[in-house]
Write an enzyme that holds these catalytic residues in place. Structure first.
Site, PDB file in Angstrom:
ATOM      1  CG  ASN A  35      -2.079   1.008   1.034  1.00 13.79           C
ATOM      2  OD1 ASN A  35      -2.614   1.157  -0.062  1.00 13.79           O
ATOM      3  ND2 ASN A  35      -2.433   1.726   2.091  1.00 13.79           N
ATOM      4  CB  SER A 124      -6.464   2.716  15.657  1.00 15.72           C
ATOM      5  OG  SER A 124      -7.617   3.394  15.235  1.00 15.72           O
ATOM      6  CE1 TYR A 148      -6.347  -0.997  10.955  1.00 14.56           C
ATOM      7  CE2 TYR A 148      -8.057   0.357  11.970  1.00 14.56           C
ATOM      8  CZ  TYR A 148      -6.731   0.150  11.635  1.00 14.56           C
ATOM      9  OH  TYR A 148      -5.789   1.069  12.011  1.00 14.56           O
ATOM     10  CE  LYS A 152      -3.845  -1.004  13.603  1.00 14.33           C
ATOM     11  NZ  LYS A 152      -2.417  -1.099  13.291  1.00 14.33           N
ATOM     12  NE  ARG A 289     -17.937   5.797   7.294  1.00 14.86           N
ATOM     13  CZ  ARG A 289     -16.714   6.295   7.181  1.00 14.86           C
ATOM     14  NH1 ARG A 289     -16.112   6.295   6.000  1.00 14.86           N
ATOM     15  NH2 ARG A 289     -16.094   6.813   8.212  1.00 14.86           N
TER      16      ARG A 289
HETATM   17  P1  NAD Z   1      -0.179   2.851   5.043  1.00 17.57           P
HETATM   18  O1  NAD Z   1      -0.974   1.796   4.371  1.00 17.57           O
HETATM   19  O2  NAD Z   1       0.145   4.073   4.271  1.00 17.57           O
HETATM   20  O3  NAD Z   1       1.182   2.236   5.614  1.00 17.57           O
HETATM   21  C1  NAD Z   1       1.282   0.892   6.028  1.00 17.57           C
HETATM   22  C2  NAD Z   1       2.472   0.287   5.295  1.00 17.57           C
HETATM   23  O4  NAD Z   1       2.633  -1.055   5.705  1.00 17.57           O
HETATM   24  C3  NAD Z   1       2.294   0.288   3.775  1.00 17.57           C
HETATM   25  O5  NAD Z   1       3.429   0.893   3.196  1.00 17.57           O
HETATM   26  C4  NAD Z   1       2.193  -1.196   3.408  1.00 17.57           C
HETATM   27  O6  NAD Z   1       2.763  -1.452   2.144  1.00 17.57           O
HETATM   28  C5  NAD Z   1       2.960  -1.841   4.543  1.00 17.57           C
HETATM   29  N1  NAD Z   1       2.581  -3.214   4.883  1.00 17.57           N
HETATM   30  C6  NAD Z   1       1.350  -3.724   5.154  1.00 17.57           C
HETATM   31  N2  NAD Z   1       1.443  -5.022   5.469  1.00 17.57           N
HETATM   32  C7  NAD Z   1       2.765  -5.364   5.408  1.00 17.57           C
HETATM   33  C8  NAD Z   1       3.512  -6.548   5.636  1.00 17.57           C
HETATM   34  N3  NAD Z   1       2.912  -7.694   5.991  1.00 17.57           N
HETATM   35  N4  NAD Z   1       4.850  -6.511   5.465  1.00 17.57           N
HETATM   36  C9  NAD Z   1       5.477  -5.375   5.095  1.00 17.57           C
HETATM   37  N5  NAD Z   1       4.830  -4.211   4.879  1.00 17.57           N
HETATM   38  C10 NAD Z   1       3.494  -4.210   5.039  1.00 17.57           C
HETATM   39  O7  NAD Z   1      -0.958   3.220   6.400  1.00 17.57           O
HETATM   40  P2  NAD Z   1      -0.695   4.411   7.415  1.00 17.57           P
HETATM   41  O8  NAD Z   1      -1.870   5.308   7.364  1.00 17.57           O
HETATM   42  O9  NAD Z   1       0.665   4.950   7.276  1.00 17.57           O
HETATM   43  O10 NAD Z   1      -0.820   3.595   8.780  1.00 17.57           O
HETATM   44  C11 NAD Z   1       0.300   3.078   9.456  1.00 17.57           C
HETATM   45  C12 NAD Z   1      -0.163   2.308  10.676  1.00 17.57           C
HETATM   46  O11 NAD Z   1      -0.931   3.172  11.506  1.00 17.57           O
HETATM   47  C13 NAD Z   1      -1.072   1.120  10.346  1.00 17.57           C
HETATM   48  O12 NAD Z   1      -0.768   0.066  11.234  1.00 17.57           O
HETATM   49  C14 NAD Z   1      -2.457   1.655  10.619  1.00 17.57           C
HETATM   50  O13 NAD Z   1      -3.361   0.638  10.973  1.00 17.57           O
HETATM   51  C15 NAD Z   1      -2.196   2.592  11.782  1.00 17.57           C
HETATM   52  N6  NAD Z   1      -3.202   3.660  11.898  1.00 17.57           N
HETATM   53  C16 NAD Z   1      -3.493   4.437  10.828  1.00 17.57           C
HETATM   54  C17 NAD Z   1      -4.465   5.419  10.930  1.00 17.57           C
HETATM   55  C18 NAD Z   1      -4.856   6.263   9.746  1.00 17.57           C
HETATM   56  O14 NAD Z   1      -5.949   6.839   9.758  1.00 17.57           O
HETATM   57  N7  NAD Z   1      -4.027   6.402   8.740  1.00 17.57           N
HETATM   58  C19 NAD Z   1      -5.110   5.621  12.164  1.00 17.57           C
HETATM   59  C20 NAD Z   1      -4.780   4.810  13.243  1.00 17.57           C
HETATM   60  C21 NAD Z   1      -3.808   3.823  13.102  1.00 17.57           C
HETATM   61  C1  WQD Z   2     -14.282  10.935   9.482  1.00 16.26           C
HETATM   62  C2  WQD Z   2     -15.653  11.598   9.477  1.00 16.26           C
HETATM   63  C3  WQD Z   2     -17.396  10.179   8.627  1.00 16.26           C
HETATM   64  C4  WQD Z   2     -15.931   9.983   4.503  1.00 16.26           C
HETATM   65  C5  WQD Z   2     -11.275   5.815  10.432  1.00 16.26           C
HETATM   66  C6  WQD Z   2     -11.075   4.492  11.097  1.00 16.26           C
HETATM   67  C7  WQD Z   2     -10.168   4.618  12.268  1.00 16.26           C
HETATM   68  C8  WQD Z   2      -8.861   5.324  11.896  1.00 16.26           C
HETATM   69  C9  WQD Z   2      -9.098   6.586  11.144  1.00 16.26           C
HETATM   70  C10 WQD Z   2      -7.263   3.650  11.377  1.00 16.26           C
HETATM   71  C11 WQD Z   2     -16.772  10.663   9.942  1.00 16.26           C
HETATM   72  C12 WQD Z   2     -17.209  11.387   7.727  1.00 16.26           C
HETATM   73  C13 WQD Z   2     -16.063  10.281   5.849  1.00 16.26           C
HETATM   74  C14 WQD Z   2     -16.907  10.469   3.588  1.00 16.26           C
HETATM   75  C15 WQD Z   2     -18.023  11.566   5.419  1.00 16.26           C
HETATM   76  N1  WQD Z   2      -8.068   4.517  11.026  1.00 16.26           N
HETATM   77  N2  WQD Z   2     -17.093  11.058   6.295  1.00 16.26           N
HETATM   78  N3  WQD Z   2     -17.913  11.254   4.080  1.00 16.26           N
HETATM   79  O1  WQD Z   2     -14.244   6.800  10.506  1.00 16.26           O
HETATM   80  O2  WQD Z   2     -13.300   8.557  12.096  1.00 16.26           O
HETATM   81  O3  WQD Z   2     -11.880   6.701  11.368  1.00 16.26           O
HETATM   82  O4  WQD Z   2      -9.994   6.334  10.046  1.00 16.26           O
HETATM   83  O5  WQD Z   2      -7.057   3.228  12.485  1.00 16.26           O
HETATM   84  O6  WQD Z   2      -9.944   3.332  12.729  1.00 16.26           O
HETATM   85  O7  WQD Z   2     -12.354   3.992  11.515  1.00 16.26           O
HETATM   86  O8  WQD Z   2     -12.437   8.435   9.747  1.00 16.26           O
HETATM   87  O9  WQD Z   2     -12.018   9.768   7.743  1.00 16.26           O
HETATM   88  O10 WQD Z   2     -13.467   7.713   7.536  1.00 16.26           O
HETATM   89  O11 WQD Z   2     -14.355   9.703   8.745  1.00 16.26           O
HETATM   90  O12 WQD Z   2     -18.973  12.264   5.806  1.00 16.26           O
HETATM   91  O13 WQD Z   2     -16.862  10.200   2.389  1.00 16.26           O
HETATM   92  O14 WQD Z   2     -15.975  11.947   8.119  1.00 16.26           O
HETATM   93  O15 WQD Z   2     -18.754   9.850   8.735  1.00 16.26           O
HETATM   94  O16 WQD Z   2     -17.706  11.457  10.653  1.00 16.26           O
HETATM   95  P1  WQD Z   2     -13.095   7.610  10.974  1.00 16.26           P
HETATM   96  P2  WQD Z   2     -13.020   8.872   8.354  1.00 16.26           P
END
Ligand code: NAD
Ligand code: WQD
Length: 329
Positions: A35, A124, A148, A152, A289
């Site tokens: 990704n 998260s 998902y 976590k 949603r």
């Molecule tokens: P991202 O997808 O951009 O980064 C994750 C990376 O991990 C990617 O580059 C992907 O290629 C790599 N990857 C996945 N599985 C792998 C594997 N088995 N081996 C090697 N590489 C692998 O996502 P991000 O937004 O940078 O998120 C990073 C971390 O933070 C994730 O664990 C995600 O769950 C967590 N997180 C993200 C958010 C968010 O909203 N972006 C919120 C809370 C937690």
């Molecule tokens: C934010 C707000 C939606 C899209 C998710 C994961 C969470 C974390 C972060 C990884 C909400 C609204 C969204 C759209 C909208 N990820 N929305 N129209 O749901 O808070 O969190 O990402 O850990 O685990 O659940 O983030 O950006 O999807 O939504 O109205 O097309 O925007 O309803 O209120 P969320 P989001």
């Protein structure tokens, strides 16, 4: 310190690598590029002047990961690698459990076999489920609503059990709220594959005229009826990881919220995005949603008290930097 960064070419990982280099650490990246793109390394190099060592491998591949451990002496691992799309995890639960859990277990085995005693894990705010009150503190009850989120929570549990059995180890669980924005240079940012799910990537596609944004519900119990979230600039989030390295030498399990403590509604995000970037974001009000909650924001005071970490970027910076990166892509 030499630090292993799994998922380091991804969105949050790549920004954290910049921060690690800025603090004089030597990050080594492993990522299977499922990704993310290898070009993230170019962005990192242009910004920091350093091209970190990179291994294209799956963290679930024990033999390949062991090789990396054999040729380095890691003081800590920051574990970003994982699958993260909530909707996809409902369709593909086995893929999510396998990838997210097995990668973590494989990493812990390699750490144990090679004497690496510190791990920082990307958790998260999703582990708080639908919180009974706000702001959310680290000791609130935990629950999840999708596979998902459950990965976590399960990984948090595995890490606690690992630390219990390996008392000299330091485990830090960082619970991110909603990371958005991009590096202010425009050289690194979020490049989701396929149709985005998160609000900001959808807002930006709408601003480019590629789709109409559905605002998921305007009848929540919030000031304007739309969902409220704690958005944090990805560069602030990255700084939270260097701050968390302060615990590297301390045995125990440490848990921190990484957020700003302020909530913004969907309509506030749209309005701010339009104002700071001078663009229109076409939207329609749609049904709620499934699985969404009304409001979610952090009490970030523990991270400030114990790590000296405080987010400094406001919502305008987040909207501006996100668009600066995405507008010509
Ligand atoms: P991202 O997808 O951009 O980064 C994750 C990376 O991990 C990617 O580059 C992907 O290629 C790599 N990857 C996945 N599985 C792998 C594997 N088995 N081996 C090697 N590489 C692998 O996502 P991000 O937004 O940078 O998120 C990073 C971390 O933070 C994730 O664990 C995600 O769950 C967590 N997180 C993200 C958010 C968010 O909203 N972006 C919120 C809370 C937690
Ligand atoms: C934010 C707000 C939606 C899209 C998710 C994961 C969470 C974390 C972060 C990884 C909400 C609204 C969204 C759209 C909208 N990820 N929305 N129209 O749901 O808070 O969190 O990402 O850990 O685990 O659940 O983030 O950006 O999807 O939504 O109205 O097309 O925007 O309803 O209120 P969320 P989001």
């Amino acid at each position: 310190m030499q630090i292993l960064v799994t998922g380091g070419t991804g969105y949050i990982g790549s920004h954290t690598v910049i921060e690690l280099i800025r603090y004089g650490h030597t990050p080594v990246i492993v990522d299977n590029l499922s990704n993310s793109k290898i070009t993230a390394l170019d962005g990192i190099e242009k910004i920091s002047g350093v091209r970190p060592e990179f291994y294209e491998l799956d963290v679930c591949d024990k033999a390949a990961l062991s090789q990396v451990f054999k040729t380095h002496d890691f003081a800590a691992c920051i574990h970003f690698a994982g699958l993260k799309a909530v909707g996809e995890s409902v369709r593909l639960p086995l893929e999510y459990y396998k990838n997210n859990l097995l990668s973590t277990i494989t990493l812990l085995e390699c750490m144990r076999e090679n004497g690496c005693k510190c791990i920082i894990f990307s958790s998260s705010a999703t582990v708080y489920g639908d919180p009974a009150s706000l702001p959310i503190k680290e000791d609130f009850p935990l629950s999840t609503t999708n596979p998902y989120g459950t990965t976590k929570l399960m990984i948090e549990r595995i890490l606690r059990d690992f630390q219990f059995a390996n008392k000299e180890c330091s485990v830090t669980l960082l619970r991110y709220f909603n990371p958005i924005g991009a590096h202010p240079t425009g050289l690194l940012g979020e490049d989701p594959n396929g149709i985005p799910n998160n609000l900001l990537p959808v807002v930006m596609k709408a601003a480019k005229g590629e789709l109409t944004l559905n605002v998921f519900g305007n009848d929540y119990d919030t000031p304007d009826g739309t969902g409220v979230r704690d958005y944090i600039h990805v560069c602030d989030l990255a700084a939270g990881h260097t701050a968390a390295l302060k615990n590297a030498g301390k045995p125990g399990v440490f848990v921190y919220n990484l957020g700003t403590g302020s909530g913004f509604s969907v309509l506030e995000i749209i309005n701010t995005f339009e104002r700071v970037n001078g663009v229109k974001v076409p939207y329609v009000i749609a049904d709620r949603r499934p699985g969404d909650i009304a409001a979610c924001y952090a009490d970030p005071s523990k991270a400030e008290r114990e790590l000296g970490f405080k987010a400094v970027h406001g919502i305008e910076d987040m909207c501006r930097d996100a668009w600066n990166y995405a507008k010509d892509r």
